[in-house]
Write an enzyme that holds these catalytic residues in place. Structure first.
Site, mmCIF file in Angstrom:
data_model
loop_
_atom_site.group_PDB
_atom_site.id
_atom_site.type_symbol
_atom_site.label_atom_id
_atom_site.label_comp_id
_atom_site.label_asym_id
_atom_site.label_seq_id
_atom_site.Cartn_x
_atom_site.Cartn_y
_atom_site.Cartn_z
ATOM 1 N N GLU A 35 46.022 30.551 45.884
ATOM 2 C CA GLU A 35 46.579 31.584 46.766
ATOM 3 C C GLU A 35 47.822 31.096 47.518
ATOM 4 O OE1 GLU A 35 43.876 33.261 49.653
ATOM 5 O OE2 GLU A 35 45.389 34.614 50.441
ATOM 6 N N LYS A 94 46.147 34.456 43.386
ATOM 7 C CA LYS A 94 46.022 35.427 44.484
ATOM 8 C C LYS A 94 47.311 35.410 45.293
ATOM 9 C CE LYS A 94 43.261 36.669 48.514
ATOM 10 N NZ LYS A 94 41.903 36.880 49.004
HETATM 11 P P1 13P Z 1 43.882 40.131 53.403
HETATM 12 O O1 13P Z 1 43.651 41.015 52.201
HETATM 13 O O2 13P Z 1 43.367 40.679 54.676
HETATM 14 O O3 13P Z 1 45.293 39.622 53.455
HETATM 15 O O4 13P Z 1 42.965 38.842 53.189
HETATM 16 C C1 13P Z 1 42.887 38.270 51.962
HETATM 17 C C2 13P Z 1 42.662 36.831 52.114
HETATM 18 O O5 13P Z 1 41.684 36.314 51.643
HETATM 19 C C3 13P Z 1 43.662 36.039 52.840
HETATM 20 O O6 13P Z 1 43.428 34.681 52.601
#
Ligand code: 13P
Length: 341
Positions: free
Chosen positions: A177, A219
């Site tokens: 991510e 992500k």
């Molecule tokens: P949000 O969809 O609220 O941005 O959160 C996703 C997430 O896991 C952030 O690390």
């Protein structure tokens, strides 16, 4: 490493019509969410709120996996069933956030590096024993005033790849991510440039550190105009800019891209995903791993009160269903009104 099993898990997480619920808010973040509804962040309130989400009947039709926080993976439903077991019994794959947060990056003004590598091999083994089959590590980058710097881009890419390699060694699918934060006044072009630079570094490091793309998920943020920009791109422009960026920088061997919502409104997050899927097919599945965009209406409906549990579950199920439809371009905003009426 059994890459076939990792690939199977990754593909299950981006199965048709489904996506991931990010319920891995750290202690600090969940406190902020609870503060917004005037609820005290006690361990029992946190457990009760997650229980409400995880016991929502029918959510499994749209939700493939749930990301848990360290405290939550050790907690149980009100009937005593451990959360990972409860999720598994519904065919939902349990996952775990394993980074320990974005910390100030030394000698870099206002940038962060994500920590959590020390002892990670041992923690991954424990989480796997507790039922986790995938993991998440989030790096963050800002746009503007020379940010993100090359320094920030590469140290975070290096750490993301070290995490991903350890996950694959432990038999967990790493969700990688890199979140380019969309706060500020930047244009959508500036967002595309920053996101592209970050992705290019991430895939260079993943490749150099021998990570098998087929056993990973990405992500990322969507490519947006800054939230405070004077003019903001519409859904089609967001979809085009995001797709163009990902076609350039994400290998086709990656099974799926599961977007974060990152502060978009619930309906924008759904509409943007829908638009991208309506322009498909694409080399990867395009899905969601939303925190706020799946939970915000449920959190509000709940308000910390037992008598609102059912209303909160209805609100969560509705967002899960809308995002499930956006997986194939089958969503339209009128579906929101039909339910509200
Ligand atoms: P949000 O969809 O609220 O941005 O959160 C996703 C997430 O896991 C952030 O690390």
């Amino acid at each position: 490493m059994d890459i076939a099993t990792l690939n199977e898990t990754a593909r299950a997480l981006v199965a048709e019509g489904k996506g991931i619920l990010a319920a891995d808010e750290s202690s600090g973040t969940i406190k902020k969410r609870f503060d917004s509804i005037g609820v005290e962040s006690t361990e029992e309130n946190r457990r009760g709120y997650r229980d409400l989400l995880f016991t929502t009947e029918g959510a499994e039709e749209h939700i493939s996996g749930v990301i848990l926080f360290d405290e939550t993976i050790r907690q149980s439903s009100s009937d005593g069933t451990p959360f990972p077991k409860l999720l598994e019994s519904k065919g939902i794959v349990p996952g775990i956030k394993v980074d320990t947060g974005a910390k100030p990056l030394a000698l870099a003004d206002g940038e962060t590096v994500t920590e959590g590598l020390d002892g990670l091999r041992e923690r991954l083994a424990e989480y796997r024993g507790l039922g986790a089959r995938f993991a998440k590590w989030r790096a963050t980058y800002s746009i503007g005033d020379g940010k993100p710097s090359e320094y920030c881009v590469w140290v975070n890419a290096h750490a993301l790849a070290r995490y991903a390699a350890l996950c694959q060694e432990a038999g967990l699918v790493p969700i990688v991510e890199p979140e380019v934060l969309q706060d500020g006044t930047h244009t959508i072009e500036e967002s595309a440039k920053a996101t592209g630079r970050v992705l290019q570094a991430v895939y260079t490091e993943l490749h150099d550190q021998r990570v098998e793309y087929a056993g990973t998920l990405l992500k990322p943020n969507m490519v947006l105009s800054g939230y405070e920009a004077s003019t903001r791109a519409g859904a089609r422009e967001v979809a085009d800019a995001t797709l163009e960026c990902f076609y350039k920088h994400v290998p086709a061997a990656v099974p799926g891209i599961v977007f974060l919502s990152g502060g978009q409104t619930d309906e924008d997050a759904t509409a943007h995903l829908n638009e991208m899927n309506s322009l498909g097919p694409h080399p990867w599945q395009l899905s969601f791993s939303y925190g706020r965009a799946l939970q915000a209406p449920a959190l509000k409906a709940w308000g910390g009160s037992a008598e609102n549990v059912e209303a909160a579950q209805r609100a969560y199920l509705h967002r899960a269903r809308m995002n499930g439809l956006a997986r194939s371009g089958a969503y339209s905003p009128e579906m929101e009104e039909a339910v509200a009426a």
